[in-house]
Motif scaffolding. Structure first.
Motif, mmCIF file in Angstrom:
data_model
loop_
_atom_site.group_PDB
_atom_site.id
_atom_site.type_symbol
_atom_site.label_atom_id
_atom_site.label_comp_id
_atom_site.label_asym_id
_atom_site.label_seq_id
_atom_site.Cartn_x
_atom_site.Cartn_y
_atom_site.Cartn_z
ATOM 1 N N ALA A 73 -5.843 -8.170 3.604
ATOM 2 C CA ALA A 73 -6.862 -7.694 2.671
ATOM 3 C C ALA A 73 -6.234 -6.904 1.529
ATOM 4 O O ALA A 73 -5.177 -6.298 1.675
ATOM 5 C CB ALA A 73 -7.887 -6.841 3.409
ATOM 6 N N GLY A 74 -6.899 -6.930 0.379
ATOM 7 C CA GLY A 74 -6.521 -6.042 -0.709
ATOM 8 C C GLY A 74 -7.112 -4.667 -0.470
ATOM 9 O O GLY A 74 -7.875 -4.453 0.479
ATOM 10 N N VAL A 81 -10.694 -4.805 0.542
ATOM 11 C CA VAL A 81 -11.364 -5.945 -0.083
ATOM 12 C C VAL A 81 -10.984 -7.175 0.723
ATOM 13 O O VAL A 81 -9.808 -7.548 0.771
ATOM 14 C CB VAL A 81 -10.947 -6.126 -1.550
ATOM 15 C CG1 VAL A 81 -11.613 -7.364 -2.147
ATOM 16 C CG2 VAL A 81 -11.298 -4.890 -2.364
ATOM 17 N N PRO A 82 -11.942 -7.808 1.417
ATOM 18 C CA PRO A 82 -11.606 -8.953 2.269
ATOM 19 C C PRO A 82 -10.918 -10.059 1.475
ATOM 20 O O PRO A 82 -11.300 -10.334 0.331
ATOM 21 C CB PRO A 82 -12.971 -9.413 2.795
ATOM 22 C CG PRO A 82 -13.858 -8.227 2.660
ATOM 23 C CD PRO A 82 -13.374 -7.489 1.445
ATOM 24 N N PRO A 83 -9.905 -10.710 2.081
ATOM 25 C CA PRO A 83 -9.213 -11.787 1.369
ATOM 26 C C PRO A 83 -10.099 -13.001 1.150
ATOM 27 O O PRO A 83 -9.932 -13.729 0.182
ATOM 28 C CB PRO A 83 -8.034 -12.113 2.295
ATOM 29 C CG PRO A 83 -8.466 -11.624 3.648
ATOM 30 C CD PRO A 83 -9.335 -10.441 3.399
ATOM 31 N N PRO A 182 -13.359 -6.544 -7.608
ATOM 32 C CA PRO A 182 -12.115 -6.996 -8.233
ATOM 33 C C PRO A 182 -11.289 -7.851 -7.286
ATOM 34 O O PRO A 182 -11.333 -7.685 -6.065
ATOM 35 C CB PRO A 182 -11.387 -5.691 -8.579
ATOM 36 C CG PRO A 182 -11.957 -4.683 -7.643
ATOM 37 C CD PRO A 182 -13.381 -5.073 -7.430
ATOM 38 N N ASP A 183 -10.550 -8.764 -7.859
ATOM 39 C CA ASP A 183 -9.658 -9.617 -7.087
ATOM 40 C C ASP A 183 -8.357 -8.857 -6.863
ATOM 41 O O ASP A 183 -7.546 -8.715 -7.781
ATOM 42 C CB ASP A 183 -9.412 -10.932 -7.835
ATOM 43 C CG ASP A 183 -8.600 -11.916 -7.015
ATOM 44 O OD1 ASP A 183 -8.416 -11.660 -5.817
ATOM 45 O OD2 ASP A 183 -8.141 -12.934 -7.577
ATOM 46 N N VAL A 184 -8.178 -8.368 -5.645
ATOM 47 C CA VAL A 184 -7.015 -7.548 -5.326
ATOM 48 C C VAL A 184 -6.151 -8.302 -4.329
ATOM 49 O O VAL A 184 -6.629 -8.731 -3.273
ATOM 50 C CB VAL A 184 -7.429 -6.187 -4.725
ATOM 51 C CG1 VAL A 184 -6.209 -5.321 -4.466
ATOM 52 C CG2 VAL A 184 -8.392 -5.474 -5.663
ATOM 53 N N ALA A 185 -4.890 -8.469 -4.662
ATOM 54 C CA ALA A 185 -3.976 -9.184 -3.769
ATOM 55 C C ALA A 185 -3.670 -8.331 -2.555
ATOM 56 O O ALA A 185 -3.523 -7.114 -2.643
ATOM 57 C CB ALA A 185 -2.685 -9.535 -4.506
ATOM 58 N N GLY A 186 -3.591 -8.968 -1.405
ATOM 59 C CA GLY A 186 -3.264 -8.277 -0.171
ATOM 60 C C GLY A 186 -1.780 -8.332 0.118
ATOM 61 O O GLY A 186 -0.966 -8.712 -0.712
ATOM 62 N N GLY A 187 -1.410 -7.968 1.312
ATOM 63 C CA GLY A 187 -0.015 -7.933 1.728
ATOM 64 C C GLY A 187 0.174 -6.834 2.725
ATOM 65 O O GLY A 187 -0.765 -6.109 3.057
ATOM 66 N N ASP A 188 1.406 -6.678 3.232
ATOM 67 C CA ASP A 188 1.622 -5.663 4.249
ATOM 68 C C ASP A 188 1.813 -4.279 3.643
ATOM 69 O O ASP A 188 1.848 -3.295 4.359
ATOM 70 C CB ASP A 188 2.801 -6.031 5.149
ATOM 71 C CG ASP A 188 4.122 -6.133 4.400
ATOM 72 O OD1 ASP A 188 5.079 -6.591 5.024
ATOM 73 O OD2 ASP A 188 4.196 -5.756 3.211
ATOM 74 N N GLY A 189 1.959 -4.196 2.319
ATOM 75 C CA GLY A 189 1.986 -2.898 1.656
ATOM 76 C C GLY A 189 3.172 -2.040 1.993
ATOM 77 O O GLY A 189 3.149 -0.826 1.808
ATOM 78 N N SER A 190 4.262 -2.623 2.508
ATOM 79 C CA SER A 190 5.408 -1.811 2.880
ATOM 80 C C SER A 190 6.690 -2.554 2.570
ATOM 81 O O SER A 190 6.687 -3.743 2.299
ATOM 82 C CB SER A 190 5.357 -1.475 4.376
ATOM 83 O OG SER A 190 5.389 -2.648 5.150
ATOM 84 N N ASP A 191 7.794 -1.834 2.601
ATOM 85 C CA ASP A 191 9.078 -2.475 2.386
ATOM 86 C C ASP A 191 9.925 -2.326 3.629
ATOM 87 O O ASP A 191 9.570 -1.635 4.573
ATOM 88 C CB ASP A 191 9.792 -1.894 1.165
ATOM 89 C CG ASP A 191 9.936 -0.384 1.249
ATOM 90 O OD1 ASP A 191 10.330 0.099 2.333
ATOM 91 O OD2 ASP A 191 9.657 0.301 0.241
ATOM 92 N N GLY A 192 11.083 -3.000 3.624
ATOM 93 C CA GLY A 192 11.913 -2.996 4.816
ATOM 94 C C GLY A 192 12.412 -1.623 5.186
ATOM 95 O O GLY A 192 12.478 -1.264 6.357
ATOM 96 N N ALA A 193 12.778 -0.802 4.194
ATOM 97 C CA ALA A 193 13.294 0.529 4.494
ATOM 98 C C ALA A 193 12.236 1.393 5.156
ATOM 99 O O ALA A 193 12.509 2.120 6.107
ATOM 100 C CB ALA A 193 13.793 1.188 3.208
#
Length: 314
Positions: A73-74, A81-83, A182-193
């Motif tokens: 979700a975004g 915001v549901p995908p 709004p059209d908000v892109a989702g993702g895991d929201g984190s980086d490897g570090a």
């Protein structure tokens, strides 16, 4: 006057019923059948009962589905915001995982409802309307898919209307319905570090959900004699700061800012026990950390929501 508990005289059982009583009995029977038919017809044609498929699903499997949905979700200030048009909500003592969420008027969403522990209620009403309310039940071991569409924009409140424990009164969530989202892109929201920090304790790969206020690095308080960690600030399911780095001999004070939280220890280099009893706002306790190492802890009622913390002694 005879006592009403004394039996009547004669063979009263075989006496003929008065005609007026027969009429009243007949009218009562007709009215009962009418009400029964009315109820059956209302269920069939009144569109007042929720429909949808129900699936058997373990609580752990359903929690994984909710976590995957949250990652996809975004997110904006008002909530997720549901995908697509699927909305996943997981109930637990004493919160709704997956809320708040932002929806669009006129769009039919498929609500996926399930629980992580015990039976919960899912009661929804618009903020300014007391006369319109939807009340559903959520059962552990099941996923109920319920189609819903909202025509009126505004804030909708969600409460548990099935007693589920001592923190039942605090079990509340919201979602917002807007005319456009709004059209908000989702993702895991984190980086490897960030994920690698503290062996991934703040990610969804560890026990519980992802910690929402983890920014990737701890708050440095190595020069301070004392540090305060706020438990549940502004009703959020977090410790603030999520992680703090201190020197040996530093006293950390845990202050409750909202109800039904505790501090259970996941890992400790010296056997620190945390504070297991569930407490409400206004409570506090202290501990002086002497041994170097990482102290990972969590809130038992809200672990699934990512309420986790760390004290790192260096």
């Amino acid at each position: 006057m005879k006592s009403p508990i004394d039996p009547p005289e004669g063979d009263w059982w075989n006496e003929q019923v008065n005609r007026r009583e027969t009429i009243w009995l007949g009218l009562s029977g007709v009215w009962a059948v009418t009400l029964f038919g009315w109820m059956a017809g209302w269920m069939q044609f009144g569109e007042q009962n929720q429909v949808g498929e129900t699936f058997r699903l373990s609580t752990s499997a359903y929690r994984e589905k909710v976590e995957a949905y949250k990652q996809a979700a975004g997110e904006i200030d008002a909530g997720l915001v549901p995908p697509e048009t699927d909305v996943y909500i997981g109930a637990m003592r004493y919160a709704f995982d997956g809320l708040p969420v932002v929806l669009e008027t006129g769009t039919e969403y498929l609500f996926h409802l399930g629980t992580y522990d015990v039976q919960h209620g899912f009661s929804v009403r618009q903020e300014e309307t007391l006369s319109k309310q939807l009340s559903l039940q959520m059962l552990p071991g099941y996923e109920w898919n319920v189609p819903m569409e909202f025509d009126e924009p505004g804030t909708y409140h969600v409460v548990c209307n099935e007693f589920c424990g001592e923190g039942h009164r605090t079990m509340h969530g919201t979602f917002e319905v807007r005319e456009s989202v709004p059209d908000v892109a989702g993702g895991d929201g984190s980086d490897g570090a960030s994920d690698a920090a503290y062996d991934g304790w703040f990610t969804g790969d560890a026990r519980g959900g992802t910690t929402s206020n983890w920014g990737g690095s701890p708050t440095d308080a190595t020069d301070a004699d004392g540090v305060t960690v706020t438990v549940g600030p502004d009703g959020e399911y977090v410790y603030d700061p999520a992680a703090v780095r201190v020197s040996p001999g530093t006293t950390v004070t845990f202050e409750w800012a909202s109800p039904t939280h505790n501090v259970l220890v996941e890992a400790s280099p010296d056997g620190w026990g945390g504070h297991a009893p569930i407490e409400d706002e206004g409570f506090s306790f202290q501990h002086t950390f002497e041994t170097e190492g990482v102290y990972a802890y969590y809130c038992e009622p809200h672990l699934a929501l990512g309420m986790k913390g760390v004290v790192e002694v260096v």
